[in-house]
Design a protein around this motif. Structure first.
Motif, PDB file in Angstrom:
ATOM      1  N   VAL A  24       2.749  -2.325 -18.168  1.00  0.00           N
ATOM      2  CA  VAL A  24       1.512  -1.929 -17.487  1.00  0.00           C
ATOM      3  C   VAL A  24       1.393  -0.409 -17.560  1.00  0.00           C
ATOM      4  CG1 VAL A  24       0.151  -2.047 -15.366  1.00  0.00           C
ATOM      5  CG2 VAL A  24       1.751  -3.898 -15.936  1.00  0.00           C
ATOM      6  N   SER A  26      -1.215   2.624 -17.534  1.00  0.00           N
ATOM      7  CA  SER A  26      -2.612   2.937 -17.209  1.00  0.00           C
ATOM      8  C   SER A  26      -2.776   4.451 -17.053  1.00  0.00           C
ATOM      9  CB  SER A  26      -3.025   2.238 -15.911  1.00  0.00           C
ATOM     10  OG  SER A  26      -4.287   2.699 -15.473  1.00  0.00           O
ATOM     11  N   SER A  28      -5.264   5.978 -15.895  1.00  0.00           N
ATOM     12  CA  SER A  28      -5.973   6.281 -14.648  1.00  0.00           C
ATOM     13  C   SER A  28      -5.100   6.073 -13.414  1.00  0.00           C
ATOM     14  CB  SER A  28      -7.226   5.410 -14.527  1.00  0.00           C
ATOM     15  OG  SER A  28      -6.884   4.033 -14.513  1.00  0.00           O
ATOM     16  N   ARG A 188      -6.443   1.373  -2.169  1.00  0.00           N
ATOM     17  CA  ARG A 188      -7.020   0.552  -1.111  1.00  0.00           C
ATOM     18  C   ARG A 188      -5.978  -0.088  -0.209  1.00  0.00           C
ATOM     19  NH1 ARG A 188     -11.240  -3.652  -3.249  1.00  0.00           N
ATOM     20  NH2 ARG A 188     -11.618  -2.752  -5.293  1.00  0.00           N
ATOM     21  N   LYS A 204       1.901  -8.706 -12.434  1.00  0.00           N
ATOM     22  CA  LYS A 204       0.686  -9.092 -11.710  1.00  0.00           C
ATOM     23  C   LYS A 204       0.389  -8.105 -10.582  1.00  0.00           C
ATOM     24  CE  LYS A 204      -1.369 -12.894  -9.053  1.00  0.00           C
ATOM     25  NZ  LYS A 204      -1.150 -14.271  -8.518  1.00  0.00           N
ATOM     26  N   LYS A 207      -0.802  -4.710 -12.056  1.00  0.00           N
ATOM     27  CA  LYS A 207      -2.180  -4.806 -12.568  1.00  0.00           C
ATOM     28  C   LYS A 207      -3.194  -4.861 -11.436  1.00  0.00           C
ATOM     29  CE  LYS A 207      -1.319  -6.866 -17.119  1.00  0.00           C
ATOM     30  NZ  LYS A 207      -1.520  -8.039 -17.980  1.00  0.00           N
ATOM     31  N   THR A 208      -2.814  -5.501 -10.342  1.00  0.00           N
ATOM     32  CA  THR A 208      -3.702  -5.547  -9.181  1.00  0.00           C
ATOM     33  C   THR A 208      -3.940  -4.139  -8.624  1.00  0.00           C
ATOM     34  OG1 THR A 208      -3.000  -7.782  -8.592  1.00  0.00           O
ATOM     35  CG2 THR A 208      -3.995  -6.457  -6.841  1.00  0.00           C
ATOM     36  N   VAL A 210      -3.672  -1.321 -10.285  1.00  0.00           N
ATOM     37  CA  VAL A 210      -4.499  -0.583 -11.261  1.00  0.00           C
ATOM     38  C   VAL A 210      -5.966  -0.934 -11.072  1.00  0.00           C
ATOM     39  CG1 VAL A 210      -5.060  -0.325 -13.708  1.00  0.00           C
ATOM     40  CG2 VAL A 210      -2.669  -0.303 -12.963  1.00  0.00           C
ATOM     41  N   LYS A 211      -6.248  -2.223 -10.962  1.00  0.00           N
ATOM     42  CA  LYS A 211      -7.632  -2.671 -10.814  1.00  0.00           C
ATOM     43  C   LYS A 211      -8.269  -2.131  -9.542  1.00  0.00           C
ATOM     44  CE  LYS A 211     -10.419  -6.908 -10.606  1.00  0.00           C
ATOM     45  NZ  LYS A 211     -10.382  -8.393 -10.632  1.00  0.00           N
ATOM     46  N   GLU A 212      -7.517  -2.142  -8.451  1.00  0.00           N
ATOM     47  CA  GLU A 212      -8.073  -1.716  -7.164  1.00  0.00           C
ATOM     48  C   GLU A 212      -8.108  -0.203  -6.992  1.00  0.00           C
ATOM     49  OE1 GLU A 212      -5.873  -3.709  -4.111  1.00  0.00           O
ATOM     50  OE2 GLU A 212      -6.772  -5.673  -4.551  1.00  0.00           O
ATOM     51  N   SER A 213      -7.335   0.520  -7.809  1.00  0.00           N
ATOM     52  CA  SER A 213      -7.216   1.969  -7.607  1.00  0.00           C
ATOM     53  C   SER A 213      -7.906   2.789  -8.677  1.00  0.00           C
ATOM     54  CB  SER A 213      -5.725   2.354  -7.542  1.00  0.00           C
ATOM     55  OG  SER A 213      -5.069   1.655  -6.496  1.00  0.00           O
ATOM     56  N   SER A 214      -8.383   2.160  -9.746  1.00  0.00           N
ATOM     57  CA  SER A 214      -9.030   2.910 -10.834  1.00  0.00           C
ATOM     58  C   SER A 214     -10.402   3.416 -10.395  1.00  0.00           C
ATOM     59  CB  SER A 214      -9.185   2.011 -12.064  1.00  0.00           C
ATOM     60  OG  SER A 214      -7.914   1.627 -12.546  1.00  0.00           O
TER      61      SER A 214
END
Length: 214
Positions: A24, A26, A28, A188, A204, A207-208, A210-214
């Motif tokens: 993972v 990222s 960002s 968040r 998992k 990735k969660t 990354v999705k919530e913090s990007s």
């Protein structure tokens, strides 16, 4: 950009998390790995000659079937890493290893410390080495990138950092009942995973975040 700290609370021999971090990446949301020390058996003698016999008596209530199930579960989790596990060999009190890990973390940073923890895992599980004897710690430090003379001096000075690491273990132990514990900070919310998980579980969670913090 949001930088996430991943706090990994361990008893020196938990290897899976960095495999997940390598999957993972990222730009960002970069992850910084930080190790917290924990001792589930702080009263363990410095050396226990037979780790398998000790585990049978103290962890599995003299139940060979329970021990076999545990070993099979550990082997299945380690299989993706390509690291053969041995449950033979000595074990002992892990405090000295925690002291070295924490001091290397302070002086050399996350990447070197991560390699150190990985190498301690390999020496313990693949080679059956004592997890906290001087030769094991020096070898692991050198493999991780610590200069040999620095590693020897760090391992030999058992007083260095002792007070601080004991206090850290005490503080961590107030909130932790078993290891490993992984806490991933997010913009968040934070995610905490208790107990040994698969690499997929850690991926998992990362990735969660990354999705919530990007």
């Amino acid at each position: 950009m949001y930088e996430s700290q991943v706090t990994f609370t361990i008893d020196t021999t938990c290897p899976w998390l960095d495999q997940a971090l390598s999957q993972v990446q990222s730009p960002s949301v970069p992850f910084t790995l930080y190790f917290d020390p924990y001792q589930p058996s702080s009263d363990l003698p410095d050396t226990v000659p037979d780790r398998s016999q000790w585990a049978l008596q103290h962890k599995h209530n003299d139940n060979p079937e329970a021990q076999q199930l545990y070993q099979a579960h550990m082997a299945s989790l380690a299989e993706p890493l390509g690291v053969p596990l041995t449950f033979a060999g000595p074990t002992g009190n892990s405090f000295h290893a925690h002291r070295v890990i924490q001091l290397v973390q302070e002086s050399d940073g996350a990447a070197v410390t991560n390699r150190l923890v990985d190498e301690l895992f390999r020496l313990y599980f693949a080679e059956g080495r004592h997890p906290a004897e001087d030769d094991t710690l020096i070898a692991a430090c050198v493999t991780a990138g610590v200069p040999e003379e620095q590693a020897k001096a760090l391992v030999a000075d058992r007083e260095k950092g002792q007070k601080q690491v004991k206090e850290k273990i005490r503080t961590v132990g107030m909130d932790v009942n078993a290891v490993p514990v992984v806490m991933v900070e997010g913009r968040r919310r934070d995610l905490t995973l208790d107990g040994l998980k698969t690499i997929a579980d850690y991926v998992k969670a990362l990735k969660t975040i990354v999705k919530e913090s990007s």
